[in-house]
Structures are given as C-alpha cells and as structure tokens.
Enzyme design. Structure first.
Site, PDB file in Angstrom:
ATOM      1  N   PHE A 117       3.106  16.413 -11.900  1.00 15.38           N
ATOM      2  CA  PHE A 117       2.284  15.317 -12.080  1.00 15.38           C
ATOM      3  C   PHE A 117       2.191  14.580 -10.760  1.00 15.38           C
ATOM      4  CE2 PHE A 117       3.076  10.745 -13.427  1.00 15.38           C
ATOM      5  CZ  PHE A 117       1.544  10.676 -13.893  1.00 15.38           C
ATOM      6  N   GLN A 118       0.972  14.004 -10.464  1.00 20.85           N
ATOM      7  CA  GLN A 118       0.571  13.040  -9.497  1.00 20.85           C
ATOM      8  C   GLN A 118       0.797  13.756  -8.196  1.00 20.85           C
ATOM      9  OE1 GLN A 118       2.331   9.121 -10.406  1.00 20.85           O
ATOM     10  NE2 GLN A 118       0.136   8.751 -11.131  1.00 20.85           N
ATOM     11  N   MET A 140     -28.711  -4.016   5.036  1.00 22.11           N
ATOM     12  CA  MET A 140     -28.842  -3.106   5.956  1.00 22.11           C
ATOM     13  C   MET A 140     -29.416  -1.898   5.620  1.00 22.11           C
ATOM     14  SD  MET A 140     -27.936  -2.161   9.033  1.00 22.11           S
ATOM     15  CE  MET A 140     -26.823  -3.076  10.032  1.00 22.11           C
ATOM     16  N   LYS A 159      10.270  12.940  -3.246  1.00 20.55           N
ATOM     17  CA  LYS A 159      10.874  11.920  -3.943  1.00 20.55           C
ATOM     18  C   LYS A 159      12.554  12.272  -3.840  1.00 20.55           C
ATOM     19  CE  LYS A 159      11.616   9.558  -8.426  1.00 20.55           C
ATOM     20  NZ  LYS A 159      10.992   9.361  -9.604  1.00 20.55           N
ATOM     21  N   GLU A 172      -4.724   0.522  -3.372  1.00 25.90           N
ATOM     22  CA  GLU A 172      -4.248   0.943  -2.072  1.00 25.90           C
ATOM     23  C   GLU A 172      -4.999   0.731  -1.006  1.00 25.90           C
ATOM     24  OE1 GLU A 172      -3.948   2.294  -5.074  1.00 25.90           O
ATOM     25  OE2 GLU A 172      -1.897   3.077  -5.437  1.00 25.90           O
TER      26      GLU A 172
END
Ligand SMILES: Cc1cc2nc3c(=O)[nH]c(=O)nc-3n(C[C@H](O)[C@H](O)[C@H](O)COP(=O)(O)OP(=O)(O)OC[C@H]3O[C@@H](n4cnc5c(N)ncnc54)[C@H](O)[C@@H]3O)c2cc1C
Ligand SMILES: Cc1ncc(C[n+]2csc(CCOP(=O)(O)OP(=O)(O)O)c2C)c(N)n1
Ligand SMILES: [Mg+2]
Lengths: 578, 163
Positions: free
Chosen positions: A112-113, A479, A162, A50
C-alpha cells in the site's frame, strides 16, 4: 544517547541547524511525525499539497543560501513532491527531501502506497539514498546535506522505510561533524595557470563582456563579481537566474540577456571579442541559435561543474572551481598585472553599447488606458523601493518582473528558470517570508499560474506569512498566447479559460484581503494600501491589457542580433484578439 | 569513435541503474556494459563501450564523473590498452562441416568446450572485432546461439585504474 530512527531524523535536522521542515504527513511517516510532536526546535510547516512544500523549501533555500528541508509520506506524497524536486534540480538549489517508504520487508511487493522513490527521483536529484540500517541513518542524513550543499548544489532524497523509524528500536546516536566521501570531491579553487591565462585574455579584450548567472548567487560571489566588474569597467549582463548578482541600477549593467533580454545585452554579446562567463550554463534560452552564437568571441568560463563547461558552446579557457575563490584570485592577478584594460577600445565599445541602449527596447505605452503589466511591476518597484523579495510564477509576468524590477542584491529574485514550473510563486513567497518575516515579499503571478498552487493561501494564513500576491490577470496564458500569435497565426488553442474565479472572493474565503484593480491610476495607491497592511496577505487582482506581449524577443532559431523589437509604443494595445 | 570506459563505482544497490539511467536520459549510445565486484568488496568495476564524437565522449565522461557513486574512471581509448571479450557460441554441425569449423576455431585460437553429435560450443576471447570476424566466417544458418560478455579492458604498462 539512544534514539529511535524517527527521533534520529529530527535530532539530525536539529544538529544540522535546520529551522523549518515543510511537509505533509501520511502512514509511512507517522513515527517521524510523532517525533516532531515531541519537540519544538525544528518547526514544521504544514502545507496543503506536497508540491507546495517543495517550492516553499526551495525558495527558503534560494533566499537564505541554507538548504531547504521537505518531509513527505510514501507513494502519492512522494510523487507529489517530484515536480518541486525537479524544479530545484534544474536551478541547482540545495534541498534535502525525506520521503517515507513502506517497511523494508515489503519493499517490492506493491505494498500500500509504495512507489520506487529512488527510481522515480533519480533523474531529477543530485543524489538519493535508501536507508537500510537505522545505525546508518544519522550518517546518511549528514551525507545528504553535504552533497546537497557542496559543489554544484542540488536536491537530495533520503528514502526512509517505516521500520527504520520504529519507536521501539533505539540505537546510539551521534551526528557526524564532518563527512568524507571518497567518490565525491567537488572542486573549490580554480587552476592557477588557467586563471592567469584568463586574466591576460580579459585584459587584452577590445570588446569585452561579462556574462554571469545563477552560480554567482549560489556561490555567494556577488561582492567579488561587482568589485571586479567595476575595476575593469566592462559591461555586464546577467541571466534570468543571475539577476541581482550585479546591481541592476549600475550603469555597467546592460540588462538580462537571452530570449527576452535587452537589445543592448544581446548585441553586446554578439559583437564581443572576449566573454567572461561566470556561473552560467549557456542555456538555450540564452544562446539562441548556437551556430551563430557570439561569432567573434573567445570565451572564459568559470563553473564548479565540469559538465557545464563546453557542453553546448566550446570555450577557450575553462576554469573549474567555486566562483568566489576564483574571482578573488582573478582580482589579485588583475591588480598585480602591468596590463590595463584597453582604454581607447573600451571607450569606443561603450559608445557602441550606449547607441544600442538608446533605442530603449523596454519602452512601452505608458499612456495606455488599460493597465499595462509592465506598469504594475514598475510601480511595485517604486512602492517597495526596489528592496522587496520578489517570487514569480511562469509566463509573461515572470519576464516583466525580470525586466522591470531592478534587482540590486542577490537572492531577492526567486523564480523557476530551468524547469519553468507554474505554481512555484505562492509557496515560494511563503518560504521566503518565513525566512525573513520583516521583509516585503511579493509574488508576481498570472491568473493561470496562481491556480496551480492556490491552496497554499491556506498555509499562508495558518503560519501568518503576510505576502502580497500581484496577479497580472490578462485572462490568457499570456506566454502561450504570445507564441500562438507569433508562430500559429493567432490560433489561440486552449490558452485561455472561460471560467476564472473571482479572485477577490477567493482570497477572502481563505481569510485574506482581496483587491481588484482595473485602472492605471489606481495601481500605485492600491499597492501602497496593500503594503501598508503589514500583517495581512493581500491578493491583488490587476486586470491588465490582455494583448500585451513580452518584448524584445529572440524567436526560435534566431541569433542574438536578430531580436524582434516592439514596433512602436502603443501599437500592441489596439490589436484585435480573437 | 568507439571508446571503452572503465569505471570504479561504489558497490551500492542502484549504482548500475544510475549509470544506465544516465545513458538513456541523455541519449548516449551504449554498446555494452559489464559489471563485476573487484578485489575490494566495497567497489564494483564497470566497463562500458560507447561511441560518439569527441564532444559527446567528453560529456559522457564528465556526466559519469558527476555521479556521486563514481569513484574514478578512465577512458581506455586515451592510451595503449588491451581489450578482451568472452564469447560462447553454439554451432550446428554436420559430418561435412565439423572438421572445417574446428580448423577455423583453431585459427582464431578458440576452444571447443562441448560437443554433441550435432553441435559444438565454442569458447573464444579476444577484442570484440576479432570475435565479429570469427562469427562472419560461419554459415549464418549454422549458428544456434551467440553469448557475448561485452568488452572489458585494461591499460598497458604502469598506468591503471585503482584507488
Ligand atoms: C518563460 C521563460 C523564459 C526564459 N527566458 C530567459 C531569458 O530570456 N534569458 C535568460 O537568461 N534565461 C531565461 N530563462 C531561464 C533559462 O531557462 C535558464 O534557467 C537560465 O538561463 C539559466 O541560467 P544560468 O545560465 O545562470 O544557469 P543556472 O541554472 O543558474 O546554473 C548555474 C551554473 O553555475 C554553476 N554553479 C553553481 N554554483 C556555482 C558556484 N558556487 N561556483 C561556480 N559555478 C557554480 C552551475 O554548475 C551551473 O552551470 C527563461 C525561463 C523561462 C521559464
Ligand atoms: C506546470 C506547467 N504547465 C505548463 C506550462 C507551460 N506554460 C508556460 S507559461 C504558461 C502560461 C502562464 O499563464 P499565466 O500564469 O496566466 O501567465 P501569463 O503568461 O499570462 O503572464 C504555460 C501554460 C508550464 N510552464 N508549467
Ligand atoms: Mg495570464
């Protein structure tokens, strides 16, 4: 028209004119993905992580000026998107992120999630919305685009539970044409009186400088800026985010300013008596030590965000508004004005600037037997005729790209400035290539940065986005190593990896072309070969001088006139490193 | 300097956390924060007491204005205004102290609104510093509980915060 919530989301995106969604599916967004499956007007790009979706969408926005769109599932999908959202936020990039959420009735039950996406994203979005009612869904999406793209742009999250996208619940759909929010009215035109005052001050300057930033790119004002700068004949410097806002090959351009800016840009800032700051936010990488910042200057500041004005540096004349209309108005006043720029003073000022310029602060050892990273960027510039889109990761290579690729046009230089997000470059290049399939797109990266989103090589194959990856492989987090060399007596604590992959094989494993380049004389031919492979993604692993440092540099706590310069060409190559 | 900032904000869930989050993220001081609905159900009114030098207060008001849900705000310190805070205070009393406490409450124009053989509950409103002053008159050991609402305020005269 009656649609389900899932269909409303997709139809709204269509009505908004969205071309691409960058996303990744999961339980909470399955209804949405089913709606995507039923149509092909809005194309979905399946990334491999993602974070990649957010950077690709962000870069699509940076390159086109249109908002980027991201779709992720709840929980881990949402949290994976956070780094990319914060990246966009810091650089004021318009983006709309649609995140799935657990069904409304179970929100707050550690379902969940489930994560509190509204809470987690709050500090790194311009705004966010939790959709509670399917009949408000289209309006909420419209608001999200409106907020993301107007005023000071930024990412907006729309969290969609959802049940809101339930395919069995259909409601009337109408996408609003216009939206009015009583609490949100960003400024457009600037205050006329202030603009007049600004023009007077500007024309009375003896040692003026124009300091412009990302706001010029975001506000599509590079034409106006260029016209005004040329009309006045004043020197101009750009921030890292402002590069391309004024043609870098123009004589009036004195280079980038700030920590790794040019000597002439920083000296001119320090000695100036009037500064016109345009869409720039006086970042700490730019100002150096605040107490000694531009001690002689009176500052005019144009910015659409009042909070950017006088935040770190007090200014004399603030102008709140969009750069484009404000610069247009300024141009009009300048043309009408009887006063002319102070000719004699300006000539003396330019003479001084040329003297600073003559030290050639960006010179490096062009005869080195090792590949110098700067050399690769210069050759890339030559091979692409200065007309490529360049994305970058974060580190020394980013600074070399900014210093040695001369951007003459806005939106060509795509990098993470504010957050400095390693991993940005590759997904960004994919986003840009999708927007401009015919253009040359190169990602300048380092062997550490590229590994943070390397999985997107797979996405590049699936969607046929042939980009060129220019890996300036110094076998160090250069760097970090540079700071350790300068400030920690070369104690290189964890700034290298002993087990770098074989990037050529890795590229090949992903179905691309890999090239290893380890001699200076091979650099240009290899680049030519790679760019001739029009329809292939090419991973070019350049084995560069690992001791090279970015110069010049304003070290921490120092001011503009205290730059650290390269001692003499060649002196850095033969230093022994631990 | 201490400032009372009065805010009209969309009555959306999460509006309060945006304001509170802004203060913690940017390290601004917050002395008190009150929120309540207004006569217009779609709006809430927040009163926020903070302190800082002029630069900080300028940034605070700009950053607050930048929040998309903030409709309007006013820094009461910029003009003549009235400040009020409500305090409820439970004091342990003895036969010896009861009369004296009652007298001081009256001087401060407070009210005793609950009495038991051993306690008083005092209700008092006023600018926050008046409430501070009252608390100081009491013997620390006699204070059982202090509940303060945080300051609210309103401009004097025609000026005001409305749509
Ligand atoms: C390793 C590293 C080194 C760096 N070194 C340097 C360096 O040497 N020099 C340097 O410059 N930067 C450097 N940076 C980048 C730095 O951190 C900042 O991101 C950058 O300086 C900010 O650029 P900016 O001031 O143009 O602001 P941006 O972040 O681009 O902000 C734009 C400003 O314009 C305003 N604005 C936006 N749209 C409009 C509009 N339409 N009209 C009017 N105003 C608008 C915004 O409100 C904002 O104030 C470095 C970053 C990294 C990661
Ligand atoms: C996600 C993330 N983690 C850590 C850092 C800190 N950081 C800045 S530059 C850098 C090293 C980058 O190394 P490399 O990609 O090889 O580039 P080089 O500097 O060598 O050109 C690191 C670790 C960062 N910017 N981003
Ligand atoms: Mg490296």
């Amino acid at each position: 028209m009656e649609l389900s919530g899932g269909e409303i989301v997709i139809q709204s995106l269509k009505d908004e004119g969205v071309e691409y969604i960058f996303g990744y599916p999961g339980g909470a967004v399955l209804h949405l993905y089913d709606a995507i499956f039923q149509q092909d007007a809005v194309k979905h790009i399946l990334v491999r992580h993602e974070q990649g979706a957010t950077h690709a969408a962000d870069a699509y926005a940076r390159a086109t000026g249109k908002p980027g769109v991201v779709l992720v599932t709840s929980g881990p999908g949402a949290t994976n998107a956070i780094t990319g959202i914060a990246t966009a936020y810091m650089d004021s990039i318009p983006m709309v992120i649609i995140s799935g959420q657990v069904p409304s009735p179970v929100i707050g039950s550690d379902a969940f999630q489930e994560v509190d996406m509204i809470g987690i994203s709050r500090p790194c979005v311009k705004h966010n919305f939790l959709v509670k009612d399917v009949t408000k869904l289209a309006e909420t999406i419209k608001k999200a685009f409106y907020v993301a793209t107007t005023g000071r742009p930024g990412p907006v999250v729309v969290d969609v539970p959802k049940d809101i996208t339930d395919p069995t619940i259909k409601v009337p759909y109408k996408y609003p044409k216009k939206i009015v929010m009583r609490s949100y009215n960003p400024a457009v035109t600037g205050h006329k009186g202030q603009i007049k005052k600004a023009v007077e001050l500007l024309l009375s300057a003896q040692r003026p400088i124009i300091y412009s930033g990302g706001g010029v790119i975001l506000g599509e004002a590079s034409r106006e800026l260029t016209e005004m700068t040329r009309l006045l004949g004043y020197p101009i410097t750009n921030t890292l985010m402002g590069l391309g806002g004024f043609p870098a090959t123009d004589r009036q351009f004195v280079g980038m300013l700030g920590m790794h800016g040019t000597y002439e840009a920083n000296m001119a800032m320090h000695e100036s008596d009037v500064i016109l700051a345009v869409g720039a936010r006086f970042d700490d990488r730019v100002t150096g030590k605040l107490a000694q910042f531009c001690p002689h200057a009176r500052i005019i500041h144009i910015d659409v965000d009042p909070a950017s004005i006088s935040k770190t540096v007090k200014v004399a004349i603030p102008i709140v508004g969009q750069v484009k209309p404000v610069l247009e108005q300024m141009l009009e006043f300048i043309r009408e004005s009887k006063k002319q720029p102070a000719k004699k003073a300006l000539a003396a000022w330019w003479e001084q600037i040329e003297q600073w310029r003559s030290i050639k602060c960006l010179d490096y050892d062009r005869d080195s037997a090792l590949i110098k990273p700067q050399f690769v960027v210069e050759q890339l510039y030559a091979v692409t005729q200065g007309d490529a889109f360049i994305t970058s990761d974060v580190g020394q290579h980013q600074m070399y790209a900014a210093q040695y690729y001369h951007f003459d046009k806005p939106r060509r230089w795509i990098n993470s400035g504010g957050l400095g997000t390693m991993g940005f470059g590759l997904p960004a290049a994919i986003g840009v290539k999708l927007a401009y399939p015919e253009a040359n797109v190169a990602c300048i990266t380092g062997e550490a940065s590229i590994q943070m989103c390397i999985q997107e090589l797979s996405t590049a194959l699936q969607y046929n986005t042939p980009v060129k990856i220019i890996n300036l492989n110094n076998r160090y987090m250069g760097m970090v190593r540079q700071w350790q060399e300068f400030s920690y007596e070369s104690r290189y604590s964890h700034s290298y990896m002993d087990t770098l992959p074989d990037f050529v094989k890795l590229a090949e494993a992903y179905g691309h072309v890999g090239m290893l380049v380890d001699k200076p004389e091979d650099v240009k031919p290899a680049l030519e070969e790679a760019f001739a492979l029009k329809d292939r993604t090419v991973f070019m692993d350049f084995i560069t001088d690992r001791t090279e440092n970015v110069y010049p540099m304003i070290e921490a706590g120092k001011a503009h006139h205290e730059m650290k310069l390269r001692v003499a060409p060649g002196t850095t190559t033969d230093r022994e490193l631990a | 300097m201490r400032h009372i900032i009065s805010i009209l904000i969309e009555n959306e869930s999460g509006a309060l956390s945006r304001v509170a989050g802004l203060f913690s993220a940017r390290g601004y001081n917050i002395e008190s924060l009150t929120v309540a609905p207004t006569e217009d159900a779609s709006l809430s009114r927040m009163t926020l007491v903070t302190w800082g030098n002029d630069n900080i207060i300028e940034q605070i008001t700009k950053q607050l204005n930048k929040l998309i849900d903030v409709v309007k705000l006013i820094d009461l310190a910029e003009s003549a205004h009235i400040e009020r805070e409500l305090m409820l205070l439970k004091i342990r009393t003895t036969d010896l102290t009861r009369a004296e406490v009652k007298r001081v409450v009256e001087i401060f124009r407070g009210k005793i609104i609950d009495v038991t053989p051993t306690t008083y509950v005092v209700e008092m409103t006023g600018p926050s510093d008046k409430l501070d002053a009252f608390v100081k008159t009491l013997d620390e050991d006699s204070i059982i509980e202090v509940v303060r609402s945080g300051a609210t305020g309103i401009c004097r005269g025609e000026k005001g915060l409305h749509l």
